[in-house]
Design a protein around this motif. Structure first.
Motif, PDB file in Angstrom:
ATOM      1  N   ARG A 254     -17.718  -0.551  -8.645  1.00  0.00           N
ATOM      2  CA  ARG A 254     -17.914  -1.590  -9.543  1.00  0.00           C
ATOM      3  C   ARG A 254     -16.204  -2.071  -9.650  1.00  0.00           C
ATOM      4  O   ARG A 254     -15.381  -1.510 -10.252  1.00  0.00           O
ATOM      5  CB  ARG A 254     -18.186  -0.951 -10.940  1.00  0.00           C
ATOM      6  N   LEU A 255     -16.288  -3.196  -9.305  1.00  0.00           N
ATOM      7  CA  LEU A 255     -14.912  -3.971  -9.726  1.00  0.00           C
ATOM      8  C   LEU A 255     -15.300  -4.991 -10.650  1.00  0.00           C
ATOM      9  O   LEU A 255     -16.249  -5.796 -10.720  1.00  0.00           O
ATOM     10  CB  LEU A 255     -14.618  -4.788  -8.311  1.00  0.00           C
ATOM     11  N   PHE A 256     -14.113  -5.129 -11.492  1.00  0.00           N
ATOM     12  CA  PHE A 256     -13.987  -6.229 -12.360  1.00  0.00           C
ATOM     13  C   PHE A 256     -13.900  -7.650 -11.599  1.00  0.00           C
ATOM     14  O   PHE A 256     -12.941  -7.618 -10.946  1.00  0.00           O
ATOM     15  CB  PHE A 256     -13.008  -5.949 -13.524  1.00  0.00           C
ATOM     16  N   ASN A 257     -14.677  -8.816 -11.896  1.00  0.00           N
ATOM     17  CA  ASN A 257     -14.332  -9.985 -11.571  1.00  0.00           C
ATOM     18  C   ASN A 257     -13.340 -10.385 -12.382  1.00  0.00           C
ATOM     19  O   ASN A 257     -13.944 -10.970 -13.460  1.00  0.00           O
ATOM     20  CB  ASN A 257     -15.644 -10.712 -11.315  1.00  0.00           C
ATOM     21  N   PRO A 258     -12.044 -10.969 -12.015  1.00  0.00           N
ATOM     22  CA  PRO A 258     -11.063 -11.401 -13.314  1.00  0.00           C
ATOM     23  C   PRO A 258     -11.372 -12.627 -13.495  1.00  0.00           C
ATOM     24  O   PRO A 258     -11.212 -12.974 -14.905  1.00  0.00           O
ATOM     25  CB  PRO A 258      -9.885 -11.149 -12.457  1.00  0.00           C
ATOM     26  N   LEU A 259     -12.135 -13.363 -12.681  1.00  0.00           N
ATOM     27  CA  LEU A 259     -12.417 -14.984 -13.192  1.00  0.00           C
ATOM     28  C   LEU A 259     -13.683 -14.741 -14.206  1.00  0.00           C
ATOM     29  O   LEU A 259     -13.577 -15.592 -15.241  1.00  0.00           O
ATOM     30  CB  LEU A 259     -13.017 -15.668 -11.911  1.00  0.00           C
TER      31      LEU A 259
ATOM     32  N   LYS B 168       4.192 -23.900  -6.245  1.00  0.00           N
ATOM     33  CA  LYS B 168       5.667 -24.110  -6.419  1.00  0.00           C
ATOM     34  C   LYS B 168       5.777 -23.827  -8.081  1.00  0.00           C
ATOM     35  O   LYS B 168       6.503 -23.100  -8.523  1.00  0.00           O
ATOM     36  CB  LYS B 168       5.993 -25.570  -6.535  1.00  0.00           C
ATOM     37  N   HIS B 169       5.014 -24.477  -8.904  1.00  0.00           N
ATOM     38  CA  HIS B 169       4.957 -24.383 -10.285  1.00  0.00           C
ATOM     39  C   HIS B 169       4.104 -22.973 -10.756  1.00  0.00           C
ATOM     40  O   HIS B 169       4.581 -22.207 -11.691  1.00  0.00           O
ATOM     41  CB  HIS B 169       4.379 -25.387 -11.225  1.00  0.00           C
ATOM     42  N   TYR B 170       2.957 -22.606  -9.886  1.00  0.00           N
ATOM     43  CA  TYR B 170       2.310 -21.610 -10.350  1.00  0.00           C
ATOM     44  C   TYR B 170       1.907 -21.297  -8.716  1.00  0.00           C
ATOM     45  O   TYR B 170       1.110 -21.902  -7.868  1.00  0.00           O
ATOM     46  CB  TYR B 170       1.410 -21.681 -11.452  1.00  0.00           C
ATOM     47  N   PRO B 171       1.843 -19.676  -8.602  1.00  0.00           N
ATOM     48  CA  PRO B 171       1.522 -19.244  -7.259  1.00  0.00           C
ATOM     49  C   PRO B 171      -0.054 -19.249  -6.955  1.00  0.00           C
ATOM     50  O   PRO B 171      -0.915 -19.574  -7.703  1.00  0.00           O
ATOM     51  CB  PRO B 171       1.917 -17.719  -7.032  1.00  0.00           C
ATOM     52  N   TYR B 172      -0.399 -19.344  -5.684  1.00  0.00           N
ATOM     53  CA  TYR B 172      -1.828 -19.423  -5.122  1.00  0.00           C
ATOM     54  C   TYR B 172      -2.062 -17.983  -5.308  1.00  0.00           C
ATOM     55  O   TYR B 172      -1.518 -16.936  -5.405  1.00  0.00           O
ATOM     56  CB  TYR B 172      -1.929 -19.734  -3.851  1.00  0.00           C
ATOM     57  N   PRO B 173      -3.244 -17.626  -5.477  1.00  0.00           N
ATOM     58  CA  PRO B 173      -3.596 -16.278  -5.523  1.00  0.00           C
ATOM     59  C   PRO B 173      -3.185 -15.178  -4.429  1.00  0.00           C
ATOM     60  O   PRO B 173      -3.090 -15.702  -3.290  1.00  0.00           O
ATOM     61  CB  PRO B 173      -5.121 -16.037  -5.684  1.00  0.00           C
ATOM     62  N   VAL B 174      -2.493 -14.072  -4.793  1.00  0.00           N
ATOM     63  CA  VAL B 174      -2.143 -13.186  -3.714  1.00  0.00           C
ATOM     64  C   VAL B 174      -3.236 -12.536  -3.171  1.00  0.00           C
ATOM     65  O   VAL B 174      -2.919 -12.018  -1.669  1.00  0.00           O
ATOM     66  CB  VAL B 174      -1.622 -11.853  -4.467  1.00  0.00           C
ATOM     67  N   VAL B 175      -4.427 -12.774  -3.183  1.00  0.00           N
ATOM     68  CA  VAL B 175      -5.704 -12.117  -2.852  1.00  0.00           C
ATOM     69  C   VAL B 175      -6.721 -13.044  -2.727  1.00  0.00           C
ATOM     70  O   VAL B 175      -7.191 -13.788  -3.846  1.00  0.00           O
ATOM     71  CB  VAL B 175      -5.885 -10.777  -3.263  1.00  0.00           C
ATOM     72  N   ASP B 176      -7.477 -13.269  -1.761  1.00  0.00           N
ATOM     73  CA  ASP B 176      -8.861 -13.703  -1.772  1.00  0.00           C
ATOM     74  C   ASP B 176      -9.681 -12.804  -2.377  1.00  0.00           C
ATOM     75  O   ASP B 176     -10.070 -11.707  -1.727  1.00  0.00           O
ATOM     76  CB  ASP B 176      -9.327 -14.046  -0.402  1.00  0.00           C
ATOM     77  N   LEU B 177     -10.425 -13.028  -3.610  1.00  0.00           N
ATOM     78  CA  LEU B 177     -11.134 -12.181  -4.413  1.00  0.00           C
ATOM     79  C   LEU B 177     -12.631 -11.937  -3.587  1.00  0.00           C
ATOM     80  O   LEU B 177     -12.706 -10.577  -3.853  1.00  0.00           O
ATOM     81  CB  LEU B 177     -11.197 -12.396  -5.914  1.00  0.00           C
ATOM     82  N   LYS B 178     -12.853 -12.708  -3.005  1.00  0.00           N
ATOM     83  CA  LYS B 178     -14.444 -12.278  -2.294  1.00  0.00           C
ATOM     84  C   LYS B 178     -14.052 -11.398  -1.301  1.00  0.00           C
ATOM     85  O   LYS B 178     -14.530 -10.328  -1.201  1.00  0.00           O
ATOM     86  CB  LYS B 178     -14.929 -13.508  -1.831  1.00  0.00           C
ATOM     87  N   ARG B 179     -13.133 -11.562  -0.622  1.00  0.00           N
ATOM     88  CA  ARG B 179     -12.776 -10.510   0.895  1.00  0.00           C
ATOM     89  C   ARG B 179     -12.399  -9.339   0.123  1.00  0.00           C
ATOM     90  O   ARG B 179     -12.575  -8.345   0.627  1.00  0.00           O
ATOM     91  CB  ARG B 179     -11.584 -11.367   1.617  1.00  0.00           C
ATOM     92  N   SER B 180     -11.501  -9.170  -0.747  1.00  0.00           N
ATOM     93  CA  SER B 180     -10.831  -7.955  -1.239  1.00  0.00           C
ATOM     94  C   SER B 180     -11.968  -7.134  -1.847  1.00  0.00           C
ATOM     95  O   SER B 180     -11.985  -6.051  -1.532  1.00  0.00           O
ATOM     96  CB  SER B 180      -9.739  -8.376  -2.257  1.00  0.00           C
ATOM     97  N   ARG B 181     -13.016  -7.729  -2.406  1.00  0.00           N
ATOM     98  CA  ARG B 181     -14.017  -7.080  -3.107  1.00  0.00           C
ATOM     99  C   ARG B 181     -14.794  -6.508  -1.884  1.00  0.00           C
ATOM    100  O   ARG B 181     -15.303  -5.156  -1.909  1.00  0.00           O
ATOM    101  CB  ARG B 181     -14.924  -8.168  -3.737  1.00  0.00           C
ATOM    102  N   ALA B 182     -15.130  -7.157  -0.945  1.00  0.00           N
ATOM    103  CA  ALA B 182     -15.855  -6.795   0.068  1.00  0.00           C
ATOM    104  C   ALA B 182     -15.154  -5.483   0.986  1.00  0.00           C
ATOM    105  O   ALA B 182     -15.801  -4.534   1.276  1.00  0.00           O
ATOM    106  CB  ALA B 182     -16.163  -7.836   1.320  1.00  0.00           C
ATOM    107  N   GLN B 183     -13.964  -6.028   1.229  1.00  0.00           N
ATOM    108  CA  GLN B 183     -13.102  -4.754   1.943  1.00  0.00           C
ATOM    109  C   GLN B 183     -13.051  -3.463   0.936  1.00  0.00           C
ATOM    110  O   GLN B 183     -13.052  -2.305   1.640  1.00  0.00           O
ATOM    111  CB  GLN B 183     -11.658  -5.140   2.038  1.00  0.00           C
TER     112      GLN B 183
END
Ligand SMILES: Cc1cc2nc3c(=O)[nH]c(=O)nc-3n(C[C@H](O)[C@H](O)[C@H](O)COP(=O)(O)OP(=O)(O)OC[C@H]3O[C@@H](n4cnc5c(N)ncnc54)[C@H](O)[C@@H]3O)c2cc1C
Length: 485
Positions: free
Chosen positions: A403-408, A455-470
């Motif tokens: 079970r992963l929390f989906n942060p979004l 620049k002002h705010y980073p892109y996500p460090v991880v693709d949440l869909k892919r990291s969940r599957a992995q």
């Protein structure tokens, strides 16, 4: 012959509801109340800041009564030996603590007292019941919370308030007066003085007021203002809905048992009040302490052995982005920045940041545990180890590892308007309450609001869909018994 007792304080930095102190006063002509500060055996830096202030407050309360707190600083074994020599006690009283560095110091104290024929008496007042009193039918400790909770609730009517009979007499405090000792025994140790003067330490303390009096005020405020809505509001990080007593409890500035008796007195006067949900949380703390008591290696090792084989990626960049609140996932960054700024993070957000680190970023939970240990004011060996192992899925009664929390989704649910994010991630404050949870999904709105992603705010460090599957793939292998998932 005069009877002298040394009362050794670890994380019971209070004067009330402290049987070790009360019994020492009742039985002795002289009482030395001592704190040993070993700079090599501390918890984290934030924790040390609270410790410094807590000791100062305790010292001030004692001086007001004509008594003193004695402070020994340096290698614990040497300082303990020195204290036995200077104070010449016939007995040493202490309240048992779990986890490191306490267990190691307790063992050293035992060896030294034995060698010098000084009686060493443990007190179990930091537990609700002495370890071993609440066990299952087979006589084993509970390793699942709900049956443990039910068993404790059944036993609560038998719980006796911690005795306070002695410390009420003014003259008793004079037993704690030690004019003959060198001046350094009354001074805050140098390393604590240094740390409390650092600008970041002073910033943290703008948010908090350590000490026994403040703990009781905080409890009163919580019970009278927030307790009735606790069950409903406690998961919303923007609301000031929880007690914020964790650091006071960790330092023992207030006793959990004393809180219980205060709670039932209040509940009797307010019969419509449902105090159970909060009592349940207090008992999670007790559960965590008992887990370390019975399974001390779970401070560093997974409770569920199969996780010892988990292979972690431990990517340094991911860890650093997580620590500095720059993951590009706003709810996570809000939590990590709240922690850095205030030394505290809301429980719901602690779960989210821990889930992202261990499950999406595949970083070993011990790195997260270490960061929390260093940055939380309430850093506590038992609660921290249990919290991390619970989220990582390898602890007692843990969240299932699949079970992963989906942060979004969690962000949308518990910070629907995005105001918690706006508070801690101000570069996103102009975004709508829809876009603020996942700005990269709303590139046009970002451009319109002048937010340059990357620049002002980073892109996500991880693709949440892919990291969940992995992650699910990894745990599936582990489940099937494959070595090195
Ligand atoms: C990954 C992770 C790490 C954590 N590390 C710590 C830590 O180092 N120190 C710490 O005190 N708590 C820790 N917690 C537990 C919890 O987040 C805090 O105790 C709580 O947020 C403190 O806020 P509060 O005092 O307002 O809690 P309230 O909701 O008012 O609860 C009252 C008290 O109950 C206890 N409590 C509440 N929740 C828990 C819990 N889940 N586990 C154990 N005890 C609990 C605390 O002593 C708390 O002060 C951690 C949780 C997680 C998920």
């Amino acid at each position: 012959m005069e009877k002298t007792t040394l009362v050794w304080l670890q994380r019971e930095l209070r004067l009330s509801h402290l049987p070790a102190l009360q019994d020492a006063i009742a039985q002795s002509d002289k009482v030395a109340l001592v704190y040993f500060h070993d700079p090599q055996r501390t918890l984290g830096q934030a924790n040390s800041v609270w410790l410094a202030h807590s000791l100062l407050r305790l010292q001030a309360s004692l001086r007001h009564k004509g008594a003193e707190l004695l402070l020994y600083s340096g290698d614990f074994a040497q300082q303990f030996a020195l204290a036995l020599q200077e104070i010449e006690p016939q007995q040493v009283f202490y309240s048992v603590q779990v986890g490191q560095p306490f267990t190691e110091m307790q063992n050293l104290a035992l060896q030294m007292c034995k060698k010098r024929q000084v009686a060493l008496q443990p007190f179990y007042s930091e537990f609700w019941f002495t370890p071993g009193e609440v066990v299952n039918k087979q006589g084993n400790p509970y390793v699942v919370f709900t049956p443990f909770y039910k068993a404790v609730v059944d036993k609560l009517p038998a719980l006796q308030p911690l005795d306070e009979r002695v410390v009420t007499r003014d003259e008793d405090w004079l037993k704690l007066h030690w004019p003959q000792l060198p001046a350094e025994r009354f001074e805050l140790p140098l390393s604590l003085r240094e740390i409390q003067n650092r600008p970041w330490a002073q910033k943290l303390l703008q948010y908090w007021q350590p000490g026994e009096d403040a703990a009781w005020q905080q409890l009163q405020r919580f019970i009278t203002q927030n307790l009735s809505d606790y069950d409903h509001d406690r998961d919303f990080p923007l609301l000031d809905a929880t007690s914020r007593l964790s650091a006071y409890l960790h330092f023992g500035e207030i006793s959990a048992q004393a809180i219980y008796f205060e709670l039932i007195a209040y509940a009797e006067e307010n019969p419509q009040l449902n105090a159970q949900p909060w009592l349940r949380q207090l008992l999670w703390r007790e559960f965590a302490r008992l887990m370390l008591w019975f399974f001390p290696n779970t401070e560093t090792e997974p409770f569920q052995q199969k996780f010892a084989d988990m292979r972690w990626q431990d990517n340094a960049e991911s860890l650093s982005a997580w620590q500095s609140g720059q993951t590009g996932i706003p709810i996570i960054d809000a939590g990590m920045r709240e922690l850095w700024e205030t030394g505290y993070m809301h429980n719901r957000v602690r779960m989210l940041v821990a889930s992202l680190l261990t499950k999406d970023l595949n970083v070993n939970w011990r790195h997260g545990q270490a960061w929390f240990a260093n940055t939380l004011l309430d850093a506590d060996p038992a609660n921290n180890a249990m919290g991390w192992q619970w989220v990582a899925g390898c602890g007692v009664d843990a969240a299932p590892y699949y079970r992963l929390f989906n942060p979004l989704r969690q962000s949308e649910k518990f910070d629907a308007q995005g105001d918690y994010i706006r508070k801690w991630v101000p570069e996103l404050r102009t975004l709508s309450s829809k876009a603020i949870h996942a700005p990269w999904l709303y590139p046009q709105e970002c451009v319109l609001k002048g937010i340059n992603l990357g620049k002002h705010y980073p892109y996500p460090v991880v693709d949440l869909k892919r990291s969940r599957a992995q992650h699910l793939l990894r745990v599936d292998k582990l489940k099937r018994g494959g070595k090195r998932a």
